[in-house]
Design a protein around this motif. Structure first.
Motif, PDB file in Angstrom:
ATOM      1  N   LEU A  25       0.828  -1.218   0.000  1.00 55.79           N
ATOM      2  CA  LEU A  25       0.000   0.000   0.000  1.00 55.79           C
ATOM      3  C   LEU A  25       0.857   1.261   0.000  1.00 55.79           C
ATOM      4  N   ALA A  26       2.053   1.161   0.568  1.00 62.01           N
ATOM      5  CA  ALA A  26       2.947   2.322   0.615  1.00 62.01           C
ATOM      6  C   ALA A  26       3.366   2.759  -0.789  1.00 62.01           C
ATOM      7  N   GLN A  27       3.209   1.880  -1.759  1.00 60.09           N
ATOM      8  CA  GLN A  27       3.504   2.251  -3.146  1.00 60.09           C
ATOM      9  C   GLN A  27       2.398   3.136  -3.726  1.00 60.09           C
ATOM     10  N   GLU A  28       1.303   3.282  -2.970  1.00 57.82           N
ATOM     11  CA  GLU A  28       0.131   4.048  -3.418  1.00 57.82           C
ATOM     12  C   GLU A  28      -0.382   3.538  -4.775  1.00 57.82           C
ATOM     13  N   PRO A  29      -0.607   2.218  -4.858  1.00 54.01           N
ATOM     14  CA  PRO A  29      -0.998   1.632  -6.142  1.00 54.01           C
ATOM     15  C   PRO A  29      -2.486   1.837  -6.427  1.00 54.01           C
ATOM     16  N   ARG A  30      -2.853   1.604  -7.666  1.00 60.92           N
ATOM     17  CA  ARG A  30      -4.266   1.575  -8.053  1.00 60.92           C
ATOM     18  C   ARG A  30      -4.767   0.136  -8.057  1.00 60.92           C
ATOM     19  N   VAL A  31      -3.798  -0.799  -8.248  1.00 60.49           N
ATOM     20  CA  VAL A  31      -4.124  -2.227  -8.319  1.00 60.49           C
ATOM     21  C   VAL A  31      -3.243  -2.986  -7.333  1.00 60.49           C
ATOM     22  N   LEU A  32      -3.850  -3.937  -6.615  1.00 57.70           N
ATOM     23  CA  LEU A  32      -3.122  -4.762  -5.652  1.00 57.70           C
ATOM     24  C   LEU A  32      -3.293  -6.237  -6.039  1.00 57.70           C
ATOM     25  N   LEU A  33      -2.170  -6.943  -6.217  1.00 66.02           N
ATOM     26  CA  LEU A  33      -2.191  -8.362  -6.552  1.00 66.02           C
ATOM     27  C   LEU A  33      -1.663  -9.160  -5.366  1.00 66.02           C
ATOM     28  N   LEU A  34      -2.370 -10.219  -4.986  1.00 65.21           N
ATOM     29  CA  LEU A  34      -1.946 -11.046  -3.856  1.00 65.21           C
ATOM     30  C   LEU A  34      -2.041 -12.520  -4.235  1.00 65.21           C
ATOM     31  N   ASP A  35      -0.958 -13.254  -4.015  1.00 68.46           N
ATOM     32  CA  ASP A  35      -0.919 -14.671  -4.342  1.00 68.46           C
ATOM     33  C   ASP A  35      -1.075 -15.499  -3.072  1.00 68.46           C
ATOM     34  N   GLU A  36      -2.242 -16.116  -2.907  1.00 64.79           N
ATOM     35  CA  GLU A  36      -2.554 -16.970  -1.767  1.00 64.79           C
ATOM     36  C   GLU A  36      -2.123 -16.342  -0.431  1.00 64.79           C
ATOM     37  N   PRO A  37      -2.645 -15.181  -0.116  1.00 68.70           N
ATOM     38  CA  PRO A  37      -2.212 -14.482   1.102  1.00 68.70           C
ATOM     39  C   PRO A  37      -2.616 -15.165   2.398  1.00 68.70           C
ATOM     40  N   THR A  38      -3.543 -16.129   2.351  1.00 67.78           N
ATOM     41  CA  THR A  38      -3.987 -16.798   3.581  1.00 67.78           C
ATOM     42  C   THR A  38      -3.308 -18.147   3.802  1.00 67.78           C
ATOM     43  N   SER A  39      -2.316 -18.486   2.975  1.00 69.49           N
ATOM     44  CA  SER A  39      -1.723 -19.833   2.991  1.00 69.49           C
ATOM     45  C   SER A  39      -1.221 -20.278   4.365  1.00 69.49           C
ATOM     46  N   PHE A  40      -0.525 -19.421   5.085  1.00 70.21           N
ATOM     47  CA  PHE A  40       0.100 -19.844   6.337  1.00 70.21           C
ATOM     48  C   PHE A  40      -0.657 -19.337   7.570  1.00 70.21           C
ATOM     49  N   LEU A  41      -1.887 -18.905   7.372  1.00 69.09           N
ATOM     50  CA  LEU A  41      -2.615 -18.263   8.458  1.00 69.09           C
ATOM     51  C   LEU A  41      -3.609 -19.196   9.136  1.00 69.09           C
ATOM     52  N   ASP A  42      -3.842 -18.960  10.429  1.00 72.81           N
ATOM     53  CA  ASP A  42      -4.890 -19.703  11.127  1.00 72.81           C
ATOM     54  C   ASP A  42      -6.253 -19.100  10.791  1.00 72.81           C
ATOM     55  N   ALA A  43      -7.308 -19.713  11.299  1.00 72.96           N
ATOM     56  CA  ALA A  43      -8.671 -19.305  10.929  1.00 72.96           C
ATOM     57  C   ALA A  43      -8.934 -17.830  11.237  1.00 72.96           C
ATOM     58  N   LYS A  44      -8.512 -17.384  12.406  1.00 70.95           N
ATOM     59  CA  LYS A  44      -8.758 -15.989  12.799  1.00 70.95           C
ATOM     60  C   LYS A  44      -8.105 -15.017  11.826  1.00 70.95           C
ATOM     61  N   HIS A  45      -6.836 -15.265  11.520  1.00 65.35           N
ATOM     62  CA  HIS A  45      -6.114 -14.338  10.648  1.00 65.35           C
ATOM     63  C   HIS A  45      -6.583 -14.439   9.196  1.00 65.35           C
ATOM     64  N   LYS A  46      -7.067 -15.610   8.790  1.00 63.38           N
ATOM     65  CA  LYS A  46      -7.650 -15.728   7.451  1.00 63.38           C
ATOM     66  C   LYS A  46      -8.863 -14.811   7.313  1.00 63.38           C
ATOM     67  N   ILE A  47      -9.724 -14.854   8.317  1.00 59.02           N
ATOM     68  CA  ILE A  47     -10.927 -14.021   8.285  1.00 59.02           C
ATOM     69  C   ILE A  47     -10.555 -12.541   8.334  1.00 59.02           C
ATOM     70  N   GLU A  48      -9.620 -12.202   9.228  1.00 60.78           N
ATOM     71  CA  GLU A  48      -9.172 -10.805   9.342  1.00 60.78           C
ATOM     72  C   GLU A  48      -8.625 -10.292   8.015  1.00 60.78           C
ATOM     73  N   LEU A  49      -7.826 -11.132   7.349  1.00 57.11           N
ATOM     74  CA  LEU A  49      -7.189 -10.704   6.112  1.00 57.11           C
ATOM     75  C   LEU A  49      -8.205 -10.522   4.990  1.00 57.11           C
ATOM     76  N   THR A  50      -9.131 -11.450   4.860  1.00 58.40           N
ATOM     77  CA  THR A  50     -10.126 -11.322   3.787  1.00 58.40           C
ATOM     78  C   THR A  50     -11.024 -10.110   4.021  1.00 58.40           C
ATOM     79  N   LEU A  51     -11.370  -9.846   5.280  1.00 54.31           N
ATOM     80  CA  LEU A  51     -12.158  -8.642   5.581  1.00 54.31           C
ATOM     81  C   LEU A  51     -11.344  -7.380   5.301  1.00 54.31           C
ATOM     82  N   LEU A  52     -10.034  -7.447   5.548  1.00 52.95           N
ATOM     83  CA  LEU A  52      -9.154  -6.313   5.253  1.00 52.95           C
ATOM     84  C   LEU A  52      -9.148  -6.017   3.753  1.00 52.95           C
TER      85      LEU A  52
END
Length: 382
Positions: free
Chosen positions: A152-179
């Motif tokens: 986000l610090a790049q101030e982009p217009r488009v954000l690409l994420l490759d499997e960002p929830t791969s190493f996360l537990d259930a709580k952090h998966k939900i937090e990340l998708t809501l983010l």
């Protein structure tokens, strides 16, 4: 905003995914889903310009993305890959600051404006408390927040994420998708993300791409394309069923002991899952079409004695259920709400009690004990 046109991705002469035509606009989340090895990451890396396309074009705001200079592209598009990074003794602040490189001078010096943006990006992902923490000391969930803040610090217009929830537990998966949903809505970002978790994807994304066998098998609104036939085919699933109403898979495995279940209004969900998981032959009824337990039983491919929605259970359905109860080894009933339309289910329970077959479902441990007594063929419970 971001668009692919007749895009083919892969490596030299090896085609990974062919003929890709996708589009994601400001404020939208596009999710790429498919089995391992389907080409999700290859597609994402080609969109990010890390890989050259075999054929076709990727457009970003009308420009061919592979012709944009790296520095200018970094101001428009940011990428968060799944690979774990080892940045040494850098703090959260230091990592996020890397995202300002397209804007700093040749010495990488940060201005006051840069520092303000770094703090704001950390705040936007709820990571302000991590700014002075060393990256190697962070949990996987904390690291992912910092990496998104860096992007986000790049101030982009488009954000690409490759499997960002791969190493996360259930709580952090939900937090990340809501983010991600929050960033799309509040920062008007166009987001492209690869995910494995269908349940989470259904709840936050605007469009979905399904990839299998080197091609796009479906593309559009998840509410329209994520049906039983499509998702089961996507993952070659045989012993479970995807149900589009409840948005997840149910097992359909049964072997032993004929059990009749009387439930309703979602009261039988955990009971049905437990019985099917342990291999029992389950019939359920009388359920009204549209009831929560009906959809769960349907996904499990159970034998359902069903009645039309909002209609009183007919004498015909009652007799059908009663005949099944006579053939059952055990009848298990839950504490479901009883009204005029399902009153005959109460009579079914009374009949089962007269036959000495009735068990009230209280909890799993009690159920195991009761089934041990009632079933001669009881062997093993998970």
């Amino acid at each position: 905003m971001l668009k692919t046109e007749n895009l083919t991705v892969g490596y030299k002469d090896y085609v990974v995914v062919d003929n890709i035509n996708l589009e994601v606009k400001e404020g939208e989340i596009l999710c790429i889903i498919g089995p391992n090895g389907a080409g999700k990451s290859t597609l994402l890396k080609t969109i990010a310009s890390y890989l050259k396309p075999i054929k076709g074009v990727v457009y970003l705001e009308g420009e061919i993305i592979h012709k944009i200079t790296p520095q200018n592209l970094a101001k428009k598009l940011a990428v968060v890959l799944t690979e774990r990074v080892n940045p040494g003794n850098l703090t959260g602040f230091d990592i996020i600051a890397i995202g300002r490189y397209p804007y700093t001078d040749v010495f990488g010096r940060l201005t006051e404006k840069d520092k303000e943006i770094i703090l704001e990006c950390a705040k936007s992902v709820n990571a302000s408390h991590l700014l002075n923490k060393y990256f190697f000391e962070m949990s996987d969930g904390e690291k992912q927040k910092i990496m998104i803040a860096r992007a986000l610090a790049q101030e982009p217009r488009v954000l690409l994420l490759d499997e960002p929830t791969s190493f996360l537990d259930a709580k952090h998966k939900i937090e990340l998708t809501l983010l991600l949903r929050k960033l799309a809505d509040e920062k008007n970002l166009a987001i492209v993300v690869t995910l494995h978790d269908i349940e989470l994807a259904l709840r936050v994304v605007d469009k979905i791409v399904l990839i299998k066998d080197h091609k796009i098998i479906a593309y559009g609104y998840p509410e329209e394309i994520m049906d039983n036939k499509t998702v089961n085919y996507l993952y070659d699933i045989i012993n479970a069923n995807y149900n589009e109403v409840i948005g997840y898979f149910e097992l359909k495995r049964r072997k032993k002991g004929k059990i009749f279940v009387i439930c309703g209004a979602g009261s039988g969900a955990n009971l049905l899952r437990f019985l099917v998981k342990n291999g029992y032959n389950v019939t359920v009824g009388v359920l009204h079409k549209g009831d929560a337990d009906y959809f769960i039983a349907k996904a499990m491919e159970l034998n359902i004695i069903e009645e039309k929605p909002f209609k009183e259970i007919s004498k015909e359905k009652y007799m059908e259920a009663l005949n099944e109860i006579k053939k059952a080894d055990v009848v298990i009933y839950t504490d479901f709400p009883i009204g005029d339309i399902n009153y005959l289910n109460k009579k079914l329970i009374e009949e089962a009690k007269k036959m000495g077959k009735a068990i009230k479902f209280e909890n799993i441990d009690q159920l195991k004990y009761d089934l041990k007594i009632h079933l001669k063929n009881f062997k093993f419970f998970r």
